[in-house]
Design an enzyme around this catalytic site. Structure first.
Site, PDB file in Angstrom:
ATOM      1  N   GLN A 111      -1.391   4.393   6.301  1.00  0.00           N
ATOM      2  CA  GLN A 111      -0.870   3.478   5.290  1.00  0.00           C
ATOM      3  C   GLN A 111       0.326   2.698   5.811  1.00  0.00           C
ATOM      4  OE1 GLN A 111      -2.501   2.861   2.211  1.00  0.00           O
ATOM      5  NE2 GLN A 111      -3.843   3.869   3.669  1.00  0.00           N
ATOM      6  N   HIS A 159      -0.134  -0.744   7.459  1.00  0.00           N
ATOM      7  CA  HIS A 159      -0.536  -1.898   6.662  1.00  0.00           C
ATOM      8  C   HIS A 159       0.557  -2.948   6.576  1.00  0.00           C
ATOM      9  CE1 HIS A 159      -4.462  -1.506   4.856  1.00  0.00           C
ATOM     10  NE2 HIS A 159      -4.256  -0.244   4.544  1.00  0.00           N
ATOM     11  N   GLU A 166      -2.212  -7.320 -47.968  1.00  0.00           N
ATOM     12  CA  GLU A 166      -1.668  -8.100 -46.844  1.00  0.00           C
ATOM     13  C   GLU A 166      -1.308  -9.524 -47.260  1.00  0.00           C
ATOM     14  OE1 GLU A 166      -4.247  -7.891 -43.449  1.00  0.00           O
ATOM     15  OE2 GLU A 166      -3.807  -5.772 -43.098  1.00  0.00           O
ATOM     16  N   SER A 175       0.827  -1.197   0.000  1.00  0.00           N
ATOM     17  CA  SER A 175       0.000   0.000   0.000  1.00  0.00           C
ATOM     18  C   SER A 175       0.869   1.258   0.000  1.00  0.00           C
ATOM     19  CB  SER A 175      -0.918   0.007   1.222  1.00  0.00           C
ATOM     20  OG  SER A 175      -1.866   1.033   1.126  1.00  0.00           O
ATOM     21  N   ASP A 177     -11.084   3.818   2.099  1.00  0.00           N
ATOM     22  CA  ASP A 177     -10.872   2.409   2.427  1.00  0.00           C
ATOM     23  C   ASP A 177     -12.166   1.720   2.847  1.00  0.00           C
ATOM     24  OD1 ASP A 177      -8.221   2.188   1.862  1.00  0.00           O
ATOM     25  OD2 ASP A 177      -7.520   2.233   3.937  1.00  0.00           O
ATOM     26  N   HIS A 199      -8.950 -14.215 -47.789  1.00  0.00           N
ATOM     27  CA  HIS A 199      -9.786 -13.134 -47.257  1.00  0.00           C
ATOM     28  C   HIS A 199     -10.486 -12.404 -48.404  1.00  0.00           C
ATOM     29  CE1 HIS A 199      -7.710 -13.807 -43.491  1.00  0.00           C
ATOM     30  NE2 HIS A 199      -8.397 -12.830 -42.907  1.00  0.00           N
ATOM     31  N   GLU A 230      -0.973   4.966  -5.344  1.00  0.00           N
ATOM     32  CA  GLU A 230      -2.254   4.295  -5.126  1.00  0.00           C
ATOM     33  C   GLU A 230      -3.276   5.292  -4.569  1.00  0.00           C
ATOM     34  OE1 GLU A 230      -3.940   0.517  -2.483  1.00  0.00           O
ATOM     35  OE2 GLU A 230      -2.015   1.424  -1.997  1.00  0.00           O
ATOM     36  N   HIS A 231      -2.900   5.975  -3.488  1.00  0.00           N
ATOM     37  CA  HIS A 231      -3.748   6.990  -2.874  1.00  0.00           C
ATOM     38  C   HIS A 231      -3.048   8.343  -2.960  1.00  0.00           C
ATOM     39  CE1 HIS A 231      -4.440   3.198  -0.546  1.00  0.00           C
ATOM     40  NE2 HIS A 231      -5.710   3.501  -0.787  1.00  0.00           N
TER      41      HIS A 231
END
Length: 429
Positions: A254, A257, A410, A232, A356, A415, A322-323
């Site tokens: 944080q 964690h 191509e 985190s 959270d 095709h 992340e935050h």
């Protein structure tokens, strides 16, 4: 906390040079061995590995609905109430993410469109270990419910004293269809390949330790996954007008964690940075998880003193946290500065734990700089898109020469022929 200052380029150079080297080789080998074992030996491997890693000898993996009911009936009423309130907020936010298909008929004889369909099965990993997270149960299951996934399978590691009742209560409130007591890389492997007891799923989501993260990476392609989650992290961009106590508390939210979690303050005032660092030390001493938080702060806690607010946001975007908390005056004015962040918290009273647990936006977020290309978990993660096309003969006739030309350039003659053959009878008449 480590202080870093200088011009933007010098700061970024220091940040890049401090990046940790990859030390995952042994863990990767162990994870691959676990996955191969489960793929080959199924339930027998799960029993053996659960006893080895969790100290629990399992005779049945499935958690009965009666056990979920019992957990919900025995947890505290105020906890259940808080979960229900959080559930309402998460649902109201994620309902707005629902996508619908479309049909385009702007050209005569041509119909193009897109179907949006839910995945058939989703696997939700909910960690155990040093901390259990009922909030993660809601954040992972509820978007899948909104998407319309008909079968949601939750796995969570067993403990020697049984399963966490708060996790089970959250599973009941969120609406998990099936719950299995299995964890670690072996749980990821079971969801990816299926065993005699545990069904194979289409996608695996949810946080976990390094074994879980590497296992998800290993099975990607066999199943889909949400993202490769790392430790985190939070970045707070603040100036001297902010409250140092608030900022320190948010950094520590944080840091507690994980010993590898990153808590970073970016400010234009060294004096403010010093005040926050002093508050961090003061508040550390009051935390039950002081050992974890202190290790995080000592190894990865940083105060970055930028030359300007513009430079602060340039540095933040390079970190791609992340935050992100913006604790500046008129924080909304700076939302447009944000290019790379998982979730943004604006102002002194939008503390990161609000996201959270309660506000509604998902807390399963990209980490380790992956906010440059990953997004928060959401309803779209549990859906797939299918395109469809319909042409009348007249509509295809108008386009056939261009299609044939492209195919021939191509070198794909078949095709071109597949288009031309539909008009050969017309040419012969």
């Amino acid at each position: 906390m480590r202080f870093i200052s200088g011009d933007k380029e010098a700061i970024l150079e220091q940040l890049h040079s401090a990046a940790s080297a990859d030390t995952q080789i042994e863990t990767e080998a162990a994870v691959k061995a676990i996955i191969a074992d489960v793929k080959t030996n199924g339930d027998a491997a799960l029993v053996r590995l659960t006893e080895q890693f969790d100290g629990v000898r399992l005779t049945d993996f499935r958690v009965a609905q009666s056990v979920l009911d019992d957990a919900l009936n025995h947890v505290e009423a105020d906890f259940t109430c808080a979960l229900e309130q959080a559930k309402a907020n998460i649902l109201s936010y994620h309902q707005k993410q629902k996508q619908s298909g479309f049909v385009d008929t702007e050209k005569p004889g041509v119909m193009r469109g897109q179907l949006v369909r839910p995945l058939e099965t989703a696997g939700i990993y909910v960690p155990g270990g040093t901390a259990a997270y009922p909030s993660s149960v809601l954040m992972n299951i509820l978007p899948a419910k909104i998407a319309g996934v008909p079968r949601i399978i939750m796995v969570t590691p067993p403990g020697k004293d049984g399963l966490n009742p708060y996790i089970l209560a959250a599973a009941k409130i969120a609406g998990a269809d099936e719950v299995y007591q299995i964890g670690g890389a072996q749980a990821v492997a079971a969801l990816a390949f299926g065993t005699e007891s545990i069904p194979k799923v289409d996608k695996i989501v949810g946080p976990g330790n390094i074994f879980v993260a590497l296992a998800k990476r290993e099975v990607f392609g066999i199943v889909d996954i949400d993202m490769i989650a790392g430790p985190s992290e939070v970045v707070v961009v603040a100036d001297r007008a902010a409250n140092p106590r608030f900022v320190a508390a948010d950094l520590l939210s944080q840091a507690e964690h994980d010993k590898l979690a990153r808590a970073i303050l970016i400010t234009t005032s060294e004096a403010f940075g010093q005040a926050v660092a002093a508050e961090v030390e003061k508040q550390l001493k009051t935390l039950p998880r002081e050992e974890i938080a202190r290790a995080s702060i000592a190894n990865f806690g940083q105060v970055i003193v930028a030359e300007s607010v513009d430079a602060a946001f340039d540095i933040m975007n390079e970190i791609a946290p992340e935050h992100l908390e913006i604790q500046l005056e008129n924080p909304m004015d700076y939302l447009s500065y944000v290019k790379n962040a998982g979730s943004v918290f604006l102002g002194a009273y939008a503390s990161e734990p609000l996201g959270d647990y309660f506000a509604g936006p998902n807390h399963v977020l990209p980490t380790s700089g992956t906010a440059r290309f990953f997004s928060p978990l959401g309803v779209a993660d549990f859906c797939k898109r299918t395109s469809f096309i319909s042409y009348t003969k007249d509509a295809l006739a108008k386009e056939k020469d261009a299609i044939v030309l492209l195919a021939e350039k191509e070198g794909l003659t078949a095709h071109a022929r597949a288009i031309e053959i539909r008009f050969e009878e017309d040419d012969e008449q």
